[in-house]
Scaffold this motif. Structure first.
Motif, PDB file in Angstrom:
ATOM      1  N   VAL A   9       0.907  -1.129  -0.001  1.00 44.94           N
ATOM      2  CA  VAL A   9       0.140  -0.088   0.037  1.00 44.94           C
ATOM      3  C   VAL A   9       0.755   1.333   0.093  1.00 44.94           C
ATOM      4  O   VAL A   9       0.760   2.176  -0.761  1.00 44.94           O
ATOM      5  CB  VAL A   9      -0.946   0.148   1.147  1.00 44.94           C
ATOM      6  CG1 VAL A   9      -1.544   1.426   1.181  1.00 44.94           C
ATOM      7  CG2 VAL A   9      -1.758  -1.074   0.901  1.00 44.94           C
ATOM      8  N   VAL A  10       1.836   1.351   0.848  1.00 44.94           N
ATOM      9  CA  VAL A  10       2.783   2.737   1.018  1.00 44.94           C
ATOM     10  C   VAL A  10       3.421   2.781  -0.127  1.00 44.94           C
ATOM     11  O   VAL A  10       3.547   3.799  -0.774  1.00 44.94           O
ATOM     12  CB  VAL A  10       3.542   2.464   2.314  1.00 44.94           C
ATOM     13  CG1 VAL A  10       4.642   3.571   2.171  1.00 44.94           C
ATOM     14  CG2 VAL A  10       2.794   2.495   3.500  1.00 44.94           C
ATOM     15  N   THR A  11       4.062   1.785  -0.755  1.00 46.72           N
ATOM     16  CA  THR A  11       4.976   2.078  -2.008  1.00 46.72           C
ATOM     17  C   THR A  11       4.175   2.242  -3.239  1.00 46.72           C
ATOM     18  O   THR A  11       4.618   2.794  -4.254  1.00 46.72           O
ATOM     19  CB  THR A  11       5.757   0.801  -2.249  1.00 46.72           C
ATOM     20  OG1 THR A  11       5.241  -0.207  -2.588  1.00 46.72           O
ATOM     21  CG2 THR A  11       6.881   0.607  -1.310  1.00 46.72           C
ATOM     22  N   SER A  12       2.794   1.869  -3.289  1.00 46.83           N
ATOM     23  CA  SER A  12       2.052   1.766  -4.523  1.00 46.83           C
ATOM     24  C   SER A  12       1.445   3.453  -4.404  1.00 46.83           C
ATOM     25  O   SER A  12       1.250   4.003  -5.403  1.00 46.83           O
ATOM     26  CB  SER A  12       0.778   0.981  -4.559  1.00 46.83           C
ATOM     27  OG  SER A  12       0.008   0.977  -3.576  1.00 46.83           O
ATOM     28  N   THR A  13       1.279   3.904  -3.254  1.00 47.80           N
ATOM     29  CA  THR A  13       0.864   5.370  -3.287  1.00 47.80           C
ATOM     30  C   THR A  13       1.653   6.372  -3.137  1.00 47.80           C
ATOM     31  O   THR A  13       1.422   7.459  -3.212  1.00 47.80           O
ATOM     32  CB  THR A  13      -0.239   5.272  -1.919  1.00 47.80           C
ATOM     33  OG1 THR A  13       0.506   5.106  -0.758  1.00 47.80           O
ATOM     34  CG2 THR A  13      -1.257   4.659  -2.042  1.00 47.80           C
ATOM     35  N   TYR A  14       3.133   6.008  -2.920  1.00 51.17           N
ATOM     36  CA  TYR A  14       4.119   6.853  -2.946  1.00 51.17           C
ATOM     37  C   TYR A  14       4.268   7.573  -4.148  1.00 51.17           C
ATOM     38  O   TYR A  14       4.574   9.047  -4.104  1.00 51.17           O
ATOM     39  CB  TYR A  14       5.434   6.255  -2.412  1.00 51.17           C
ATOM     40  CG  TYR A  14       6.753   7.267  -2.525  1.00 51.17           C
ATOM     41  CD1 TYR A  14       7.720   6.766  -3.342  1.00 51.17           C
ATOM     42  CD2 TYR A  14       6.606   8.114  -1.380  1.00 51.17           C
ATOM     43  CE1 TYR A  14       8.774   7.566  -3.575  1.00 51.17           C
ATOM     44  CE2 TYR A  14       7.818   8.817  -1.632  1.00 51.17           C
ATOM     45  CZ  TYR A  14       8.839   8.656  -2.463  1.00 51.17           C
ATOM     46  OH  TYR A  14      10.017   9.463  -2.427  1.00 51.17           O
ATOM     47  N   ARG A  15       4.039   6.976  -5.118  1.00 46.49           N
ATOM     48  CA  ARG A  15       4.434   7.615  -6.408  1.00 46.49           C
ATOM     49  C   ARG A  15       3.217   7.312  -7.411  1.00 46.49           C
ATOM     50  O   ARG A  15       2.511   6.161  -7.151  1.00 46.49           O
ATOM     51  CB  ARG A  15       5.440   6.956  -7.354  1.00 46.49           C
ATOM     52  CG  ARG A  15       6.856   7.315  -6.993  1.00 46.49           C
ATOM     53  CD  ARG A  15       8.026   6.805  -7.734  1.00 46.49           C
ATOM     54  NE  ARG A  15       9.373   7.468  -7.376  1.00 46.49           N
ATOM     55  CZ  ARG A  15      10.496   7.117  -7.742  1.00 46.49           C
ATOM     56  NH1 ARG A  15      10.584   6.225  -8.879  1.00 46.49           N
ATOM     57  NH2 ARG A  15      11.589   7.711  -7.682  1.00 46.49           N
ATOM     58  N   ASP A  16       3.043   8.229  -8.375  1.00 47.03           N
ATOM     59  CA  ASP A  16       1.728   7.944  -9.142  1.00 47.03           C
ATOM     60  C   ASP A  16       2.142   6.930 -10.170  1.00 47.03           C
ATOM     61  O   ASP A  16       3.196   6.746 -10.474  1.00 47.03           O
ATOM     62  CB  ASP A  16       1.249   9.420  -9.733  1.00 47.03           C
ATOM     63  CG  ASP A  16      -0.138   9.616 -10.391  1.00 47.03           C
ATOM     64  OD1 ASP A  16      -0.963   8.688  -9.763  1.00 47.03           O
ATOM     65  OD2 ASP A  16      -0.230  10.294 -11.349  1.00 47.03           O
TER      66      ASP A  16
END
Length: 80
Positions: A9-16
Motif C-alpha cells: 500500500v505505501v509503495t504503491s501510493t508513494y508515486r503516481d
C-alpha cells in the motif's frame, strides 16, 4: 502478513502511476524562448496598435498647445 500489505500500500501510493509525474518540472530553453516570444509578440502588436490607432488624435493636441497657430493650407501656401 500485515507488513507485506503495508509495503504494498505505501509503495504503491508513494508515486503516481504516470512516470511524467514522478519528478518536478524543469523548464527547458524552448519553454523560456516561447514565453519571451509571446511577450515580444504582445509588445510589438501593442506598439503597432498605439502607432496606428492613437488614443488622442494629434490634431486635438496641436490645437490645445499654447501659441499654436493653425492656418488653412491655402493661406499657408500663399504666404510662402
Amino acid at each position: 502478513m500485515w507488513f507485506e500489505r503495508f509495503v504494498i500500500v505505501v509503495t504503491s501510493t508513494y508515486r503516481d502511476y504516470l512516470p511524467s509525474s514522478w519528478g518536478t518540472y524543469r523548464a527547458t530553453k524552448w519553454d523560456y524562448m516561447t514565453y519571451v516570444g509571446t511577450l515580444g509578440l504582445f509588445t510589438a502588436l501593442f506598439l503597432l496598435f498605439v502607432r496606428f490607432l492613437p488614443m488622442i488624435p494629434m490634431s486635438e493636441i496641436r490645437t490645445m498647445l499654447p501659441g499654436a497657430k493653425i492656418t488653412p493650407k491655402k493661406a499657408a501656401e500663399a504666404g510662402d
